[in-house]
Design a protein around this motif. Structure first.
Motif, PDB file in Angstrom:
ATOM      1  N   MET A  20      -3.170  22.970   3.162  1.00  0.00           N
ATOM      2  CA  MET A  20      -3.224  22.539   1.772  1.00  0.00           C
ATOM      3  C   MET A  20      -4.636  22.679   1.211  1.00  0.00           C
ATOM      4  O   MET A  20      -4.825  23.117   0.069  1.00  0.00           O
ATOM      5  N   VAL A  21      -5.641  22.328   2.012  1.00  0.00           N
ATOM      6  CA  VAL A  21      -7.025  22.436   1.559  1.00  0.00           C
ATOM      7  C   VAL A  21      -7.391  23.887   1.313  1.00  0.00           C
ATOM      8  O   VAL A  21      -8.018  24.229   0.299  1.00  0.00           O
ATOM      9  N   VAL A  22      -6.982  24.772   2.218  1.00  0.00           N
ATOM     10  CA  VAL A  22      -7.251  26.197   2.038  1.00  0.00           C
ATOM     11  C   VAL A  22      -6.578  26.697   0.762  1.00  0.00           C
ATOM     12  O   VAL A  22      -7.151  27.492   0.006  1.00  0.00           O
ATOM     13  N   ALA A  23      -5.359  26.230   0.514  1.00  0.00           N
ATOM     14  CA  ALA A  23      -4.639  26.642  -0.692  1.00  0.00           C
ATOM     15  C   ALA A  23      -5.380  26.206  -1.953  1.00  0.00           C
ATOM     16  O   ALA A  23      -5.518  26.975  -2.910  1.00  0.00           O
ATOM     17  N   VAL A  24      -5.880  24.962  -1.949  1.00  0.00           N
ATOM     18  CA  VAL A  24      -6.633  24.458  -3.103  1.00  0.00           C
ATOM     19  C   VAL A  24      -7.907  25.266  -3.304  1.00  0.00           C
ATOM     20  O   VAL A  24      -8.246  25.662  -4.431  1.00  0.00           O
ATOM     21  N   ILE A  25      -8.628  25.524  -2.213  1.00  0.00           N
ATOM     22  CA  ILE A  25      -9.871  26.308  -2.308  1.00  0.00           C
ATOM     23  C   ILE A  25      -9.567  27.709  -2.824  1.00  0.00           C
ATOM     24  O   ILE A  25     -10.295  28.255  -3.660  1.00  0.00           O
ATOM     25  N   ALA A  26      -8.476  28.305  -2.332  1.00  0.00           N
ATOM     26  CA  ALA A  26      -8.110  29.652  -2.760  1.00  0.00           C
ATOM     27  C   ALA A  26      -7.796  29.698  -4.250  1.00  0.00           C
ATOM     28  O   ALA A  26      -8.273  30.580  -4.976  1.00  0.00           O
ATOM     29  N   VAL A  27      -7.009  28.726  -4.722  1.00  0.00           N
ATOM     30  CA  VAL A  27      -6.634  28.703  -6.137  1.00  0.00           C
ATOM     31  C   VAL A  27      -7.866  28.541  -7.022  1.00  0.00           C
ATOM     32  O   VAL A  27      -8.039  29.259  -8.023  1.00  0.00           O
ATOM     33  N   THR A  28      -8.736  27.596  -6.676  1.00  0.00           N
ATOM     34  CA  THR A  28      -9.933  27.369  -7.496  1.00  0.00           C
ATOM     35  C   THR A  28     -10.902  28.543  -7.416  1.00  0.00           C
ATOM     36  O   THR A  28     -11.541  28.895  -8.410  1.00  0.00           O
ATOM     37  N   ALA A  29     -10.987  29.156  -6.246  1.00  0.00           N
ATOM     38  CA  ALA A  29     -11.905  30.293  -6.096  1.00  0.00           C
ATOM     39  C   ALA A  29     -11.421  31.509  -6.875  1.00  0.00           C
ATOM     40  O   ALA A  29     -12.225  32.323  -7.331  1.00  0.00           O
ATOM     41  N   TYR A  30     -10.097  31.626  -7.060  1.00  0.00           N
ATOM     42  CA  TYR A  30      -9.561  32.808  -7.737  1.00  0.00           C
ATOM     43  C   TYR A  30      -9.430  32.626  -9.240  1.00  0.00           C
ATOM     44  O   TYR A  30      -9.054  33.559  -9.942  1.00  0.00           O
ATOM     45  N   LEU A  31      -9.738  31.433  -9.774  1.00  0.00           N
ATOM     46  CA  LEU A  31      -9.686  31.256 -11.214  1.00  0.00           C
ATOM     47  C   LEU A  31     -10.570  32.262 -11.964  1.00  0.00           C
ATOM     48  O   LEU A  31     -10.137  32.849 -12.956  1.00  0.00           O
ATOM     49  N   PRO A  32     -11.822  32.484 -11.526  1.00  0.00           N
ATOM     50  CA  PRO A  32     -12.646  33.480 -12.231  1.00  0.00           C
ATOM     51  C   PRO A  32     -12.092  34.896 -12.121  1.00  0.00           C
ATOM     52  O   PRO A  32     -12.489  35.777 -12.895  1.00  0.00           O
ATOM     53  N   PHE A  33     -11.183  35.132 -11.165  1.00  0.00           N
ATOM     54  CA  PHE A  33     -10.626  36.468 -10.987  1.00  0.00           C
ATOM     55  C   PHE A  33      -9.808  36.873 -12.213  1.00  0.00           C
ATOM     56  O   PHE A  33      -9.697  38.060 -12.523  1.00  0.00           O
ATOM     57  N   TYR A  34      -9.237  35.890 -12.916  1.00  0.00           N
ATOM     58  CA  TYR A  34      -8.463  36.194 -14.118  1.00  0.00           C
ATOM     59  C   TYR A  34      -9.331  36.904 -15.145  1.00  0.00           C
ATOM     60  O   TYR A  34      -8.918  37.886 -15.766  1.00  0.00           O
ATOM     61  N   ARG A  35     -10.533  36.386 -15.349  1.00  0.00           N
ATOM     62  CA  ARG A  35     -11.429  36.996 -16.341  1.00  0.00           C
ATOM     63  C   ARG A  35     -11.799  38.414 -15.930  1.00  0.00           C
ATOM     64  O   ARG A  35     -11.935  39.306 -16.767  1.00  0.00           O
ATOM     65  N   PHE A  36     -11.955  38.621 -14.630  1.00  0.00           N
ATOM     66  CA  PHE A  36     -12.284  39.965 -14.147  1.00  0.00           C
ATOM     67  C   PHE A  36     -11.137  40.938 -14.436  1.00  0.00           C
ATOM     68  O   PHE A  36     -11.347  42.039 -14.942  1.00  0.00           O
ATOM     69  N   LEU A  37      -9.911  40.546 -14.118  1.00  0.00           N
ATOM     70  CA  LEU A  37      -8.754  41.420 -14.322  1.00  0.00           C
ATOM     71  C   LEU A  37      -8.480  41.667 -15.797  1.00  0.00           C
ATOM     72  O   LEU A  37      -8.019  42.752 -16.183  1.00  0.00           O
ATOM     73  N   SER A  38      -8.742  40.658 -16.629  1.00  0.00           N
ATOM     74  CA  SER A  38      -8.443  40.778 -18.052  1.00  0.00           C
ATOM     75  C   SER A  38      -9.522  41.522 -18.823  1.00  0.00           C
ATOM     76  O   SER A  38      -9.334  41.842 -20.001  1.00  0.00           O
ATOM     77  N   SER A  39     -10.650  41.807 -18.183  1.00  0.00           N
ATOM     78  CA  SER A  39     -11.745  42.493 -18.870  1.00  0.00           C
ATOM     79  C   SER A  39     -11.558  44.005 -18.820  1.00  0.00           C
ATOM     80  O   SER A  39     -11.346  44.581 -17.745  1.00  0.00           O
ATOM     81  N   PRO A  40     -11.636  44.684 -19.951  1.00  0.00           N
ATOM     82  CA  PRO A  40     -11.530  46.154 -19.946  1.00  0.00           C
ATOM     83  C   PRO A  40     -12.684  46.825 -19.212  1.00  0.00           C
ATOM     84  O   PRO A  40     -12.584  47.993 -18.828  1.00  0.00           O
ATOM     85  N   LEU A  41     -13.780  46.092 -18.991  1.00  0.00           N
ATOM     86  CA  LEU A  41     -14.924  46.659 -18.275  1.00  0.00           C
ATOM     87  C   LEU A  41     -14.625  46.885 -16.799  1.00  0.00           C
ATOM     88  O   LEU A  41     -15.374  47.567 -16.105  1.00  0.00           O
ATOM     89  N   SER A  42     -13.533  46.317 -16.300  1.00  0.00           N
ATOM     90  CA  SER A  42     -13.164  46.482 -14.888  1.00  0.00           C
ATOM     91  C   SER A  42     -12.486  47.821 -14.622  1.00  0.00           C
ATOM     92  O   SER A  42     -12.013  48.061 -13.510  1.00  0.00           O
ATOM     93  N   ILE A  43     -12.459  48.684 -15.613  1.00  0.00           N
ATOM     94  CA  ILE A  43     -11.782  49.964 -15.481  1.00  0.00           C
ATOM     95  C   ILE A  43     -12.376  50.823 -14.360  1.00  0.00           C
ATOM     96  O   ILE A  43     -11.701  51.679 -13.797  1.00  0.00           O
TER      97      ILE A  43
END
Length: 377
Positions: A319-342
């Motif tokens: 459960m702790v690993v799952a929580v850490i994973a979810v919080t750590a991947y929140l910034p990943f949304y901004r990366f995927l949604s940015s057109p600069l990641s092309i």
């Protein structure tokens, strides 16, 4: 694999870790025309092969290894593969040295968060290798081999001068061993300033840069932070979760080991971890610098935060690993949604792409055009 390795009193298998490292090394090493700096490095390498001068001067260490590789007859993509494989291998050695119990998880997270993985290993060819060698130097210093560590720091610095800053921060934390409470106060202030977008560092730099070198004023115009309040709040939550994990692991480890833990470099790894959490909050006004310098201490951020797992049972660890994973991947949304990641998506492999059907250079040109539009505003 990483989660299953967390079973209590069961160290990760060396063979399993080796398989993970080989897999990651091949994935990174076999990239083809992926990353925004690929065209520059490729053009420089081609110029050296032809015996011509290049319009950019790189660090002498990098220039030397390019000379050696070109004389051996390696193509640029082969040279890039060798550098990338070495980088992954050196990082793996450091991870195994500092966090043997959680090395599989540390590597899994390290090569999933974009700032720790795609940007350094797919674009920053020189700095990626320099940071990995810097980490080997830190291993030597922690082992009491300071002269050997200094040699590694010098080699790393010859590949990318940013290592000077990494060594400076390492020395600063060692010379001024701040307590947990002091780090907490600094963290609280940094979060408030970050969420409020109050950029103190930019104000200081605007004054100092005139006396250092005016040519670096381009960073004031182009390296700017642009994020909504929602994103800043989300990143603050991520930072708080990671900070809390590191803080609690430090506190529990210190109380369980007592005075013995204060000897040598026992506490330094936790201080480096908290430093890695603070960097993107304090110098957020310069995303390029904050990303690059946080990378110096990324393995400590991940490894020390996972140290909190040893104080919970096996079922709770999942459960702790799952929580850490979810919080750590929140910034990943901004990366995927940015057109600069092309320049990173889609991934291109040397096994399936060649010069005629690759979209790498076109995507890099698209990125540069987007940046020109942004900078013109």
């Amino acid at each position: 694999m990483a989660v299953l390795s967390l079973k209590k009193s069961n160290l990760p298998s060396v063979w399993l870790f080796s398989f993970q490292v080989i897999f990651l090394a091949l994935f990174v090493g076999l990239k083809f025309q992926t990353g925004y700096d690929w065209p520059i490095y490729e053009a420089h390498y081609a110029a050296i092969q032809r015996g011509e001068s290049f319009y950019l001067d790189f660090e002498f260490g990098y220039e030397w290894i390019v000379q050696v590789a070109s004389r051996v007859g390696l193509a640029f993509e082969q040279f890039s593969a060798v550098v990338s494989v070495l980088e992954v291998a050196f990082i793996a050695i450091a991870v195994r040295h500092f966090f043997p119990r959680y090395c599989l998880v540390v590597m899994a997270v390290m090569y999933s968060v974009p700032d720790f993985y795609l940007i350094p290993t797919f674009s920053l060819l020189r700095q990626g290798l320099a940071v990995s060698i810097f980490l080997i130097g830190v291993c030597k210093v922690f082992s009491g081999k300071k002269i050997s560590g200094l040699v590694y720091f010098t080699i790393a610095c010859s590949l990318h001068y940013s290592v000077i800053g990494g060594v400076f921060l390492l020395g600063l934390v060692y010379i001024f061993p701040l307590s947990r409470m002091t780090f907490s106060l600094i963290f609280a202030a940094a979060v408030v300033l970050y969420v409020a977008s109050f950029d103190i560092i930019r104000g200081v730099v605007e004054v100092l840069i005139v006396y250092v070198d005016p040519k670096y004023m381009i960073y004031l115009d182009r390296d700017v932070f642009n994020a909504s309040f929602a994103y800043r709040a989300a990143f603050a939550v991520v930072s708080l979760v990671i900070f809390t994990c590191i803080y609690s692991a430090w506190m529990r480890r210190e109380s369980s080991d007592g005075d013995h833990f204060d000897r040598g470099f026992g506490l330094l790894s936790y201080r480096l971890a908290l430093l890695g959490v603070l960097i993107p909050l304090i110098i957020f006004g310069f995303p390029t610098l904050s990303t690059r310098y946080q990378y110096f201490f990324a393995i400590f951020v991940i490894g020390c935060s996972l140290g909190a797992l040893q104080y919970v049972n096996y079922a709770s660890r999942i459960m702790v690993v799952a929580v850490i994973a979810v919080t750590a991947y929140l910034p990943f949304y901004r990366f995927l949604s940015s057109p600069l990641s092309i320049v990173y998506i889609p991934y291109q492999s040397q096994l399936f792409y060649d010069q005629t059907n690759s979209t790498g250079h076109d995507r890099t040109n698209d990125l540069l055009n987007q940046l020109d539009v942004l900078w013109s505003k």
